[in-house]
Each structure stands twice: as C-alpha cells, then as structure tokens.
Design an enzyme around this catalytic site. Sequence first.
Site, PDB file in Angstrom:
ATOM      1  N   THR A 160       0.824  -1.206   0.000  1.00 44.78           N
ATOM      2  CA  THR A 160       0.000   0.000   0.000  1.00 44.78           C
ATOM      3  C   THR A 160       0.860   1.258   0.000  1.00 44.78           C
ATOM      4  O   THR A 160       0.412   2.329  -0.411  1.00 44.78           O
ATOM      5  CB  THR A 160      -0.953  -0.011   1.208  1.00 44.78           C
ATOM      6  OG1 THR A 160      -1.680  -1.251   1.212  1.00 44.78           O
ATOM      7  CG2 THR A 160      -1.965   1.122   1.137  1.00 44.78           C
TER       8      THR A 160
ATOM      9  N   TYR B 272       4.697 -11.844   5.837  1.00 43.60           N
ATOM     10  CA  TYR B 272       3.506 -11.391   5.125  1.00 43.60           C
ATOM     11  C   TYR B 272       3.113 -12.463   4.119  1.00 43.60           C
ATOM     12  O   TYR B 272       3.821 -12.699   3.136  1.00 43.60           O
ATOM     13  CB  TYR B 272       3.796 -10.063   4.439  1.00 43.60           C
ATOM     14  CG  TYR B 272       2.617  -9.400   3.753  1.00 43.60           C
ATOM     15  CD1 TYR B 272       1.304  -9.823   3.959  1.00 43.60           C
ATOM     16  CD2 TYR B 272       2.824  -8.327   2.897  1.00 43.60           C
ATOM     17  CE1 TYR B 272       0.234  -9.208   3.342  1.00 43.60           C
ATOM     18  CE2 TYR B 272       1.762  -7.695   2.270  1.00 43.60           C
ATOM     19  CZ  TYR B 272       0.472  -8.143   2.490  1.00 43.60           C
ATOM     20  OH  TYR B 272      -0.574  -7.519   1.867  1.00 43.60           O
TER      21      TYR B 272
ATOM     22  N   LYS C 146       1.416 -11.563   9.164  1.00 43.97           N
ATOM     23  CA  LYS C 146       0.308 -10.797   8.588  1.00 43.97           C
ATOM     24  C   LYS C 146      -0.346 -11.694   7.562  1.00 43.97           C
ATOM     25  O   LYS C 146       0.257 -12.022   6.533  1.00 43.97           O
ATOM     26  CB  LYS C 146       0.806  -9.504   7.944  1.00 43.97           C
ATOM     27  CG  LYS C 146      -0.288  -8.723   7.222  1.00 43.97           C
ATOM     28  CD  LYS C 146       0.277  -7.540   6.438  1.00 43.97           C
ATOM     29  CE  LYS C 146      -0.810  -6.850   5.627  1.00 43.97           C
ATOM     30  NZ  LYS C 146      -0.272  -5.741   4.789  1.00 43.97           N
TER      31      LYS C 146
ATOM     32  N   VAL D 109      -3.412  -5.347  10.413  1.00 45.83           N
ATOM     33  CA  VAL D 109      -2.614  -4.485   9.545  1.00 45.83           C
ATOM     34  C   VAL D 109      -3.551  -4.111   8.408  1.00 45.83           C
ATOM     35  O   VAL D 109      -3.774  -4.890   7.484  1.00 45.83           O
ATOM     36  CB  VAL D 109      -1.343  -5.162   9.020  1.00 45.83           C
ATOM     37  CG1 VAL D 109      -0.570  -4.195   8.127  1.00 45.83           C
ATOM     38  CG2 VAL D 109      -0.462  -5.625  10.178  1.00 45.83           C
TER      39      VAL D 109
END
Length: 305
Positions: free
Chosen positions: A56, A144, A172, A212
Amino acid sequence: MASPTGTSDAPFGRMLTAMVTPFTSDGAVDYEGVQRIAAYLVDEQRHDGLVISGTTGESPTTTGEEKDRILRAVIEAVGDRARVLAGAGSNDTHHSVELAKAAERAGAHGLLVVTPYYNKPPQEGVFQHFTAVADATGLPVMLYDIPGRTGIPIETTTLLRLAQHPRIVAVKDAKGDLFGGSQVMTATDLVYYSGDDLLNLPWLSVGAAGFVSVAGHVIGAQLASMIELYRSGDVAGALETHRRVLPVVAGIMTRTQGVIMAKAALKLVGQEGGHVRLPLVDATEEQVAMLRTDLVAGGVKLADS
C-alpha cells in the site's frame, strides 16, 4: 528517541495500517505529507503501529533511497509513540537483506517481509529466504503471507519451521486460511495479524492480536474500538462495529487497488494522500463518487459535510 514497548501477545501493537506514500503531481515523494499522514493515523485514528513501504506504500515503485527517507520521516514524526515497521520484502533475497539492514540503521522497530513473488520458489526456498532476512538484523520480523499477489502461500508446515527462529514473531495473513492460522497459533508462539480488512473480525475470533489494515486510513479509530470490544468480551459490540464499517471496507478494498481508494478516501476526509505512481492510476470521478457514498454509509465524516 525511545521505542514504544510491545508485548509478547502483540509485539507490534494492535491497530496498524499499511500506510500510503503520498506523491506529488510530478511523481516525487512528498516527505512532509508522509509525516502529516503518519501523525494523523497515530494521533487521530488511534494507531499504535504503522507499516511503511508495504504494498500500500507502493514499495514496488519506490527506490531504496526513497524508502530510507520515508522511514526516517515517519520515525521522526511518530516513532516515540507508535511501532514503525519497515517493508523489507522483495523477490531477491540479497536485496531484502540489504533493505532490512538499512531499516535497522534508520531506527525501525521491526520488519515486514513478504513471500518472494513472481519467482514461485519451493517451500524450502521460502524458508531459507525468510531465515536469511531474519538473520541479517536484530529486528523482530512479521511475515507477510499473501498468495494472491505473490503466487504462492507460506504453507503451514513452513510457518511451523519458521516459528523456531527467535526473531520471526508474527504473521500478517492475507491468505484467509483461518484453520491453518489456528493450527500455527496453537502449535507456536507466532502472533497473527489480519492482513485483509474483509476478515478482521473473523481473525480476532480465532486468536489474532490485531490488524494491519488499509481501510484504517479513515476508520482506524473504529477498528481500534472493535479490537478493544472483542478483547473485553463484548463480542456483540465488536460485531456491531464490524457491520457498521462494512460499506467503508467494501469501498476501499473491493472496487480497485486498495492504495488507489485509500488515497481517494484520505482526500475525502480532508487529508492529502497525494497521487499514485504508474502503473497505478488515480481513482476516477466515478470511483470517487461511489466511495463518497460508501464512506457516508459507514459513518465517516467527510471534509465537506
């Protein structure tokens, strides 16, 4: 600058957002804007952690020098009152190691490391990649897991192996495998964070520590409240919050790339999120109009309301 204290059950805080990187109209990083957004998220949207230079944050299109300056700007702005994680993932292990070392030098409190993408390595390669990055610094690591972007998952057996590393402390999850995540949390000390706003409440229900988020750019305070309600035993209250913010989550996460809509949402609430970099493109007028309706339906106060 003192580092905020984490806990074993929430080493990076509970309410985190993968922060956007604001760009000017000519494509330069707006470093003052970086600091304004970081302060807004921490001071107004109740974040106790931020992830910098994640997807992001448009990490695929920022240089190493830009990543370093962005990270240092955020640490200067909020590093005394929020955990600041630096994205250090790539599909090149050597590059990821160098990003991790640079983040440690800059003062990051932790690392977010994504599964190597495009290469589609076997699970042994995934294991060795994460181990090499975790070995490179003294920083705690959040893995992640997002196979929709990387092409491969971190398999449960690999996560069980990685959990043995003393600095790999969290995951995550944007894979949506609540059963696999439950197995890992039962068998190890790995702490899970929801990496998909569509599944925030379900992840809490199986033991995740927090989020998150992307939608947290404009509903961080509500999501922080959801976490608090759930952890205090008020499941009905958490469910009410979950349902109230559904239009916002849908508007930001289901119409096009999340960063595009997150920046449009910031502008609608009076915060300058800036432009995106190619190959991404800014939200269209039609998308912004739909997003405006979504935010209002979710109870978000707009700047011109």
